[in-house]
Design an enzyme around this catalytic site. Structure first.
Site, PDB file in Angstrom:
ATOM      1  N   GLY A 161       0.866  -1.187   0.000  1.00 40.91           N
ATOM      2  CA  GLY A 161       0.000   0.000   0.000  1.00 40.91           C
ATOM      3  C   GLY A 161       0.899   1.232   0.000  1.00 40.91           C
ATOM      4  N   SER A 162       0.614   2.168   0.902  1.00 40.34           N
ATOM      5  CA  SER A 162       1.379   3.423   0.895  1.00 40.34           C
ATOM      6  C   SER A 162       2.860   3.205   1.198  1.00 40.34           C
ATOM      7  CB  SER A 162       0.783   4.419   1.886  1.00 40.34           C
ATOM      8  OG  SER A 162       0.804   3.877   3.175  1.00 40.34           O
ATOM      9  N   GLU A 169      -2.085  -1.736  13.451  1.00 42.00           N
ATOM     10  CA  GLU A 169      -2.943  -2.816  13.958  1.00 42.00           C
ATOM     11  C   GLU A 169      -4.227  -2.237  14.540  1.00 42.00           C
ATOM     12  OE1 GLU A 169      -1.931  -6.358  15.577  1.00 42.00           O
ATOM     13  OE2 GLU A 169       0.225  -6.242  15.212  1.00 42.00           O
TER      14      GLU A 169
HETATM   15  C1  BEZ Z   1       1.214  -0.918   3.244  1.00 37.08           C
HETATM   16  O1  BEZ Z   1       1.717  -1.777   2.566  1.00 37.08           O
HETATM   17  O2  BEZ Z   1       1.404   0.262   3.030  1.00 37.08           O
HETATM   18  C2  BEZ Z   1       0.335  -1.314   4.379  1.00 37.08           C
HETATM   19  C3  BEZ Z   1      -0.545  -2.322   4.201  1.00 37.08           C
HETATM   20  C4  BEZ Z   1      -1.362  -2.690   5.245  1.00 37.08           C
HETATM   21  C5  BEZ Z   1      -1.273  -2.053   6.450  1.00 37.08           C
HETATM   22  C6  BEZ Z   1      -0.380  -1.068   6.616  1.00 37.08           C
HETATM   23  C7  BEZ Z   1       0.432  -0.666   5.568  1.00 37.08           C
END
Ligand code: BEZ
Length: 186
Positions: free
Chosen positions: A7-8, A85
């Site tokens: 993700g981010s 979490e």
């Molecule tokens: C991430 O990959 O940015 C991410 C994915 C799930 C939870 C927190 C961060």
């Protein structure tokens, strides 16, 4: 310790790391099925962010970036990530496969939303998800920025088609273009 981001974290890691590798994890798909009321949306008007969904099919791959954290930084980075979490994600361990064939697979930690978490959004018609993303804004910025930056970052690190992600990228851009045309014609 290696942390895999899909993700981010792919385009904006907010922790210190000593090594970054692009690649994928197997047996998952990426879906905008987790609601965000504190980053990319607001209470009562949540945005949508990605989670991994386990399919059990090793042919399903999610591309992203893995970060190596030094022993010294491990505790503080785990603390930064554990805050996530509270947003409904649970830490899991899986294998990471680097794009660079000279690099071997390695164990990594990553985050995955469970269906019983309070911010679970689940599946919905793709047009509805696109509309929700186009309209949501939160303290970390707009939901559309999150989507566009993620789609751009994933395109840069693989030629594999992530249909859900790229369809949403296109649908949200179409919604915004239509909105702009409506404003101009008023
Ligand atoms: C991430 O990959 O940015 C991410 C994915 C799930 C939870 C927190 C961060």
């Amino acid at each position: 310790m290696w942390i895999f981001g899909y993700g981010s974290i792919v385009w904006k890691p907010d922790f210190r790391y000593i090594n970054r590798m692009e690649g994928h994890v197997k047996g998952f798909i990426r879906r905008f099925w987790q609601l965000s009321e504190d980053h990319r949306g607001l209470p009562g008007k949540p945005g949508r962010v990605v989670t991994l969904i386990s399919t059990g099919n090793p042919l399903d791959c999610v591309y992203g970036a893995a970060y190596e954290i030094s022993n010294e930084d491990e505790a503080s980075v785990r603390h930064v990530l554990d805050v996530r979490e509270k947003d409904g994600y649970t830490i899991i361990e899986t294998s990471f496969y680097p794009n660079d064939n000279d690099q071997k697979e390695r164990n990594c930690y990553t985050y995955m939303a469970q269906q019983d978490n309070p911010f679970w959004g689940g599946d919905a018609p793709i047009d509805q998800i696109a509309k929700q993303i186009a309209e949501a804004h939160g303290p970390s910025g707009s939901n559309r920025e999150y989507l566009f930056k993620l789609a751009d970052a994933i395109r840069l690190l693989t030629s594999v088609n992530d249909e859900h992600l790229f369809t949403l990228d296109q649908l949200v851009k179409e919604i915004l273009t239509k909105d702009e045309q409506n404003i101009i014609s008023i």
